[in-house]
Design a protein around this motif. Structure first.
Motif, mmCIF file in Angstrom:
data_model
loop_
_atom_site.group_PDB
_atom_site.id
_atom_site.type_symbol
_atom_site.label_atom_id
_atom_site.label_comp_id
_atom_site.label_asym_id
_atom_site.label_seq_id
_atom_site.Cartn_x
_atom_site.Cartn_y
_atom_site.Cartn_z
ATOM 1 N N GLN A 29 -1.073 3.857 -3.482
ATOM 2 C CA GLN A 29 0.411 3.574 -3.612
ATOM 3 C C GLN A 29 1.156 3.519 -2.371
ATOM 4 O O GLN A 29 2.112 2.691 -2.390
ATOM 5 C CB GLN A 29 0.987 4.760 -4.622
ATOM 6 C CG GLN A 29 0.414 4.804 -5.932
ATOM 7 C CD GLN A 29 0.994 5.997 -6.878
ATOM 8 O OE1 GLN A 29 1.442 7.081 -6.342
ATOM 9 N NE2 GLN A 29 0.945 5.882 -8.087
ATOM 10 N N PHE A 30 0.824 4.310 -1.478
ATOM 11 C CA PHE A 30 1.577 4.179 -0.166
ATOM 12 C C PHE A 30 1.297 2.711 0.510
ATOM 13 O O PHE A 30 2.003 2.132 1.107
ATOM 14 C CB PHE A 30 1.283 5.208 0.920
ATOM 15 C CG PHE A 30 1.999 4.858 2.190
ATOM 16 C CD1 PHE A 30 3.309 5.108 2.470
ATOM 17 C CD2 PHE A 30 1.084 4.331 3.326
ATOM 18 C CE1 PHE A 30 3.834 4.906 3.764
ATOM 19 C CE2 PHE A 30 1.805 4.098 4.457
ATOM 20 C CZ PHE A 30 3.218 4.278 4.693
ATOM 21 N N LEU A 31 0.176 2.499 0.543
ATOM 22 C CA LEU A 31 -0.359 1.291 1.071
ATOM 23 C C LEU A 31 0.145 0.088 0.413
ATOM 24 O O LEU A 31 0.670 -0.909 1.159
ATOM 25 C CB LEU A 31 -2.121 1.119 0.689
ATOM 26 C CG LEU A 31 -2.753 1.376 2.018
ATOM 27 C CD1 LEU A 31 -4.459 0.884 1.772
ATOM 28 C CD2 LEU A 31 -2.303 0.579 3.232
ATOM 29 N N SER A 32 0.464 0.001 -0.912
ATOM 30 C CA SER A 32 1.041 -1.233 -1.682
ATOM 31 C C SER A 32 2.447 -1.018 -1.083
ATOM 32 O O SER A 32 3.102 -2.377 -1.162
ATOM 33 C CB SER A 32 0.600 -1.355 -3.093
ATOM 34 O OG SER A 32 1.105 -0.213 -3.742
ATOM 35 N N HIS A 35 2.850 -2.526 2.396
ATOM 36 C CA HIS A 35 2.756 -3.850 2.723
ATOM 37 C C HIS A 35 3.838 -4.701 1.845
ATOM 38 O O HIS A 35 4.319 -5.752 2.421
ATOM 39 C CB HIS A 35 1.246 -4.384 2.004
ATOM 40 C CG HIS A 35 0.233 -4.203 2.830
ATOM 41 N ND1 HIS A 35 0.210 -4.719 4.330
ATOM 42 C CD2 HIS A 35 -0.687 -3.184 2.948
ATOM 43 C CE1 HIS A 35 -1.002 -4.179 4.908
ATOM 44 N NE2 HIS A 35 -1.376 -3.093 4.242
ATOM 45 N N LYS A 36 4.302 -4.218 1.016
ATOM 46 C CA LYS A 36 5.346 -4.882 0.022
ATOM 47 C C LYS A 36 6.608 -4.994 1.151
ATOM 48 O O LYS A 36 7.446 -5.918 1.196
ATOM 49 C CB LYS A 36 5.618 -3.933 -1.224
ATOM 50 C CG LYS A 36 6.893 -4.827 -1.972
ATOM 51 C CD LYS A 36 6.403 -5.837 -2.708
ATOM 52 C CE LYS A 36 7.478 -6.919 -3.189
ATOM 53 N NZ LYS A 36 8.473 -6.678 -4.210
ATOM 54 N N HIS A 37 6.740 -3.769 1.824
ATOM 55 C CA HIS A 37 8.262 -3.490 2.586
ATOM 56 C C HIS A 37 7.998 -3.449 3.937
ATOM 57 O O HIS A 37 9.125 -3.576 4.439
ATOM 58 C CB HIS A 37 8.492 -2.174 1.987
ATOM 59 C CG HIS A 37 8.874 -2.288 0.528
ATOM 60 N ND1 HIS A 37 10.236 -2.949 0.173
ATOM 61 C CD2 HIS A 37 8.587 -1.353 -0.518
ATOM 62 C CE1 HIS A 37 10.089 -2.589 -1.228
ATOM 63 N NE2 HIS A 37 9.374 -1.705 -1.504
ATOM 64 N N LYS A 38 6.805 -3.670 4.571
ATOM 65 C CA LYS A 38 6.843 -3.606 5.991
ATOM 66 C C LYS A 38 7.627 -4.728 6.869
ATOM 67 O O LYS A 38 7.919 -4.393 7.944
ATOM 68 C CB LYS A 38 5.445 -3.629 6.588
ATOM 69 C CG LYS A 38 4.604 -4.956 6.364
ATOM 70 C CD LYS A 38 3.307 -4.675 7.011
ATOM 71 C CE LYS A 38 2.200 -5.897 6.877
ATOM 72 N NZ LYS A 38 2.530 -6.885 6.397
ATOM 73 N N PRO A 416 11.640 3.601 -2.113
ATOM 74 C CA PRO A 416 11.263 4.349 -3.233
ATOM 75 C C PRO A 416 10.380 3.685 -4.355
ATOM 76 O O PRO A 416 9.364 4.323 -4.962
ATOM 77 C CB PRO A 416 12.189 4.901 -4.188
ATOM 78 C CG PRO A 416 13.431 3.992 -3.529
ATOM 79 C CD PRO A 416 13.039 3.466 -2.272
ATOM 80 N N SER A 417 10.563 2.284 -4.585
ATOM 81 C CA SER A 417 9.576 1.605 -5.371
ATOM 82 C C SER A 417 9.318 0.209 -4.647
ATOM 83 O O SER A 417 9.904 -0.150 -3.942
ATOM 84 C CB SER A 417 10.283 1.514 -6.622
ATOM 85 O OG SER A 417 11.414 0.917 -6.618
ATOM 86 N N HIS A 418 8.521 -0.491 -5.689
ATOM 87 C CA HIS A 418 8.249 -1.843 -5.245
ATOM 88 C C HIS A 418 9.234 -2.769 -5.058
ATOM 89 O O HIS A 418 9.303 -3.623 -4.306
ATOM 90 C CB HIS A 418 6.958 -2.296 -6.192
ATOM 91 C CG HIS A 418 5.877 -1.600 -5.805
ATOM 92 N ND1 HIS A 418 5.552 -0.299 -6.136
ATOM 93 C CD2 HIS A 418 4.866 -1.815 -4.761
ATOM 94 C CE1 HIS A 418 4.388 0.045 -5.687
ATOM 95 N NE2 HIS A 418 3.986 -0.717 -4.898
ATOM 96 N N ASP A 419 10.314 -2.856 -6.249
ATOM 97 C CA ASP A 419 11.471 -3.614 -6.112
ATOM 98 C C ASP A 419 12.657 -2.874 -5.677
ATOM 99 O O ASP A 419 13.645 -3.362 -6.092
ATOM 100 C CB ASP A 419 11.278 -4.305 -7.536
ATOM 101 C CG ASP A 419 11.221 -3.145 -8.554
ATOM 102 O OD1 ASP A 419 11.488 -1.851 -8.186
ATOM 103 O OD2 ASP A 419 11.368 -3.393 -9.743
ATOM 104 N N SER A 420 12.547 -1.939 -4.847
ATOM 105 C CA SER A 420 13.892 -1.107 -4.692
ATOM 106 C C SER A 420 14.836 -1.756 -3.506
ATOM 107 O O SER A 420 14.225 -2.521 -2.553
ATOM 108 C CB SER A 420 13.314 0.235 -3.934
ATOM 109 O OG SER A 420 14.600 0.815 -3.899
ATOM 110 N N PRO A 421 16.091 -1.673 -3.910
ATOM 111 C CA PRO A 421 17.012 -2.252 -2.791
ATOM 112 C C PRO A 421 17.091 -1.328 -1.726
ATOM 113 O O PRO A 421 17.926 -1.732 -0.520
ATOM 114 C CB PRO A 421 18.510 -2.384 -3.624
ATOM 115 C CG PRO A 421 18.134 -1.126 -4.900
ATOM 116 C CD PRO A 421 16.563 -1.236 -5.161
#
Ligand code: GLU
Ligand code: MG
Length: 638
Positions: A29-32, A35-38, A416-421
């Protein structure tokens, strides 16, 4: 205090059985998230967080107790945020105990413009007022206290509960389970699982303050507990406490920053971690435990011991057989490693090897992988049956589970989440609370301004981690501001390359020395001092006159704290107790002294009585009424 999942909490044996799932999926979960937010970019934002304590005064009997009303007022306090997610002005959350409640500013965190420095205090006032309105007519007061002097003394809560009959989770001799937040099972589960994981009650031993008539050695008699073994962990000359509540029942002031990207977040994490002990000693405000004066002035060591769930093997008391690692510190402690510069990580970091390998293979660099993997040497200690099955790439609970029960002096937080602002954040967590809103505002604004100065002037605070850790130990000692010296860099401005060449790159010993807090904050000789640097920053930006006036006022206050001209709240508390007519110079803080102390503190908190020894001539210059200021981001700084 972290993730609140719904459902059936698992027992410790069940949690332990499933820990490997949390570890494995949590890392994915951290990894995704990574990558989503790096590569994301955000604007700088910040906000504060205050944990309030609820006290009930009985003027007839001259007693003060902790009121367990927290869960009863939470829903009503949350009406504005639930009904208007965009414009609400405060947010309310549960905290560990039913006598606590946590408040933050509302929907719009600060950061858009400098004017925000001028409304921190107004928002703190607004929150205090909201609590006061909620509690009106109940005889209960919400105060910004770090701890309560008579935690664990007979009848310290209202309603009163007898720990002997009410301690299934904590098995405490002193702290009834009914004092734990009753509105959510997480807190009792944590209490029980920490104890069961450790294999015994946590043993919190705070050195007692030895006054003229304090018995020496100081040894207390304790009742026998249900297991027939009284207070096994108690040490002579210490105030003994035996469960999570004694630590997590303590409160703090936190500042959270949203960085503009992951690298800035890592950089701020490192730099701010070095000033944690300095600020902790300036804000020190908790020196009485279980009705006795201690030799510590602030709370961190107490919480550290209260949630120390390491087994005997992990504490190095027995050879490793069942467990995998000897772990040097509790899950609540000062940080273990820097995140943006490995050169100063001179302490061995114990980390989860599989987690590290997975992160490395997944494209995370060594330092960040080590950081995340070192959080993952801890087991989950609260797990909900319904939440066990989790997606690796759309949910985050298992990562959050481990992350939010590693309570370090700083916390590095991915979105905090994949689609977080919300972007990459760091939390600054070492501060004890002050009594008044204006003092708390001064600390918050100061920390934020230091962060601005760090970024604007590329300040460098790095010292070896072992020295930063030693600073943290010293920061909690009695009157640390005046009695201790702290390791600090001799030069905090970007280093002259020529000078750097003169020294072997492996050694950093020439870079730091021991300084007083006065020098670190106010400067001396060649060393500029944090306040002059912050002033330079303030002068370099376009800040309106009112805000500047507020900010300079706060800086003067911090400066006087550091020079010793103003007392810390802890020193003032000691003075109050020792000059009370009932005090017998035996370290005991009786019910009557406690009542008088909090009566006085209540008047100071509410502005009914000045306390010039602690606040000096700090008078509010910020607007009385809080108004959300939605302004455009400031012009790019040079
Ligand atoms: N009350 C804890 C402290 O004083 C912090 C709990 C939290 O993480 O919110 O440090
Ligand atoms: Mg909290």
């Amino acid at each position: 205090m972290g993730l609140l999942s719904e459902g059936r909490p698992l027992s410790w044996p069940e949690t332990k059985k499933n820990a490997h799932i949390v570890h494995k999926v949590g890392i994915q979960q951290f990894l995704s998230l990574y990558h989503k937010h790096k590569d994301r970019k955000d604007t700088l934002k910040w906000g504060d967080e205050v944990e309030y304590t609820l006290l009930k005064f009985d003027d007839k009997t001259e007693r003060v107790q902790l009121s367990l009303m927290g869960p009863h007022i939470l829903n009503t306090l949350q009406v504005p945020e639930n009904s208007d997610p965009v414009h609400h002005q405060s947010k309310w959350r549960p905290e560990y105990a039913s006598f606590m409640i946590e408040g933050t500013p509302g929907a719009t965190p600060y950061g858009g413009c400098y004017l925000h420095f001028n409304i921190v205090e107004s928002n703190l006032k607004l929150r205090r007022q909201q609590l006061a309105e909620m509690l009106e007519g109940t005889g209960t007061e919400a105060m910004s206290l770090t701890g309560f002097a008579r935690f664990g003394c007979p009848g310290f809560t209202t309603p009163e509960h007898d720990p002997k009959e009410d301690n299934a989770a904590s098995l405490s001799l002193f702290f009834p389970d009914s004092a734990i937040w009753s509105g959510h099972p997480r807190y009792r589960t944590l209490t029980r699982n920490i104890r069961e994981r450790r294999g015994d009650n946590p043993a919190i031993n705070v050195p007692v303050f030895k006054d003229k008539h304090t018995p020496s050695p100081f040894v207390e008699e304790f009742p026998t507990d249900v297991r027939g073994t009284a207070a096994r962990g108690a040490l002579p000359d210490h105030i003994y406490m035996d469960c999570m509540g004694f630590g997590m029942g303590l409160s703090c002031l936190q500042v959270t920053f949203q960085a503009c990207d992951v690298d800035e977040g890592r950089h701020l994490y490192d730099q701010l971690s070095v000033i944690c002990p300095i600020l902790a000693s300036l804000a020190a405000s908790s020196c009485i435990y279980r009705g006795m004066l201690s030799d510590l002035d602030s709370r961190m060591n107490i919480i550290e011991a209260s949630v120390d769930d390491r087994t005997e093997e992990e504490r190095g008391l027995k050879p490793l057989k069942e467990d995998r690692y000897v772990i040097p510190k509790s899950r609540y402690s000062s940080i273990d490693c820097y995140l943006a510069n490995k050169d100063y990580n001179d302490k061995e970091v114990v980390y989860n090897k599989e987690a590290f390998e997975t992160l490395k293979k997944g494209g995370v660099d060594d330092l960040l992988a080590q950081h995340i993997a070192h959080l993952f040497v801890r087991d989950p200690i609260s797990l909900f049956a319904e939440k066990l099955k989790q997606s690796s790439d759309s949910e985050t609970d298992h990562f959050e589970n481990i992350q939010s029960t590693n309570w370090q002096s700083m916390r590095f937080k991915p979105p905090p989440s994949h689609d977080s602002p919300i972007g990459w954040r760091v939390e600054f967590r070492p501060l004890d609370l002050s009594l008044t809103d204006i003092e708390n505002a001064a600390f918050v604004v100061f920390v934020v301004l230091v962060s601005r100065a760090i970024l604007s002037f590329q300040l460098n605070f790095y010292i070896p981690m072992s020295k930063a850790e030693e600073n943290m130990r010293r920061s909690q000692l009695r009157d640390a501001v005046n009695s201790q010296k702290f390791y600090f860099r001799k030069s905090v401005v970007p280093e002259d390359e020529e000078e750097a060449k003169d020294h072997p790159p492996q050694s950093h010993d020439h870079e730091y020395t021991e300084m007083s807090i006065n020098t670190i904050i106010n400067g001396k000789d060649e060393f500029p001092g944090l306040i002059p640097l912050v002033r330079m920053y303030v002068n370099s930006v376009e800040m309106d006159v009112d805000t500047r006036c507020t900010v300079l006022n706060y800086l003067r206050f911090i400066s006087k704290k550091a020079s010793g001209e103003l007392m810390t709240t802890a020193s003032w508390t000691r003075k109050f107790v020792s000059s009370h007519p009932d005090y017998k110079q035996d370290s005991v803080v009786s019910e009557k002294i406690t009542y008088d102390l909090y009566k006085e503190m209540k008047m100071i908190s509410n502005g009914e009585k000045p306390c010039p020894e602690v606040t000096g001539n700090l008078v509010s210059k910020s607007p009385d009424k809080y108004k959300v200021l939605d302004c455009p981001p400031p012009k790019a700084e040079k």
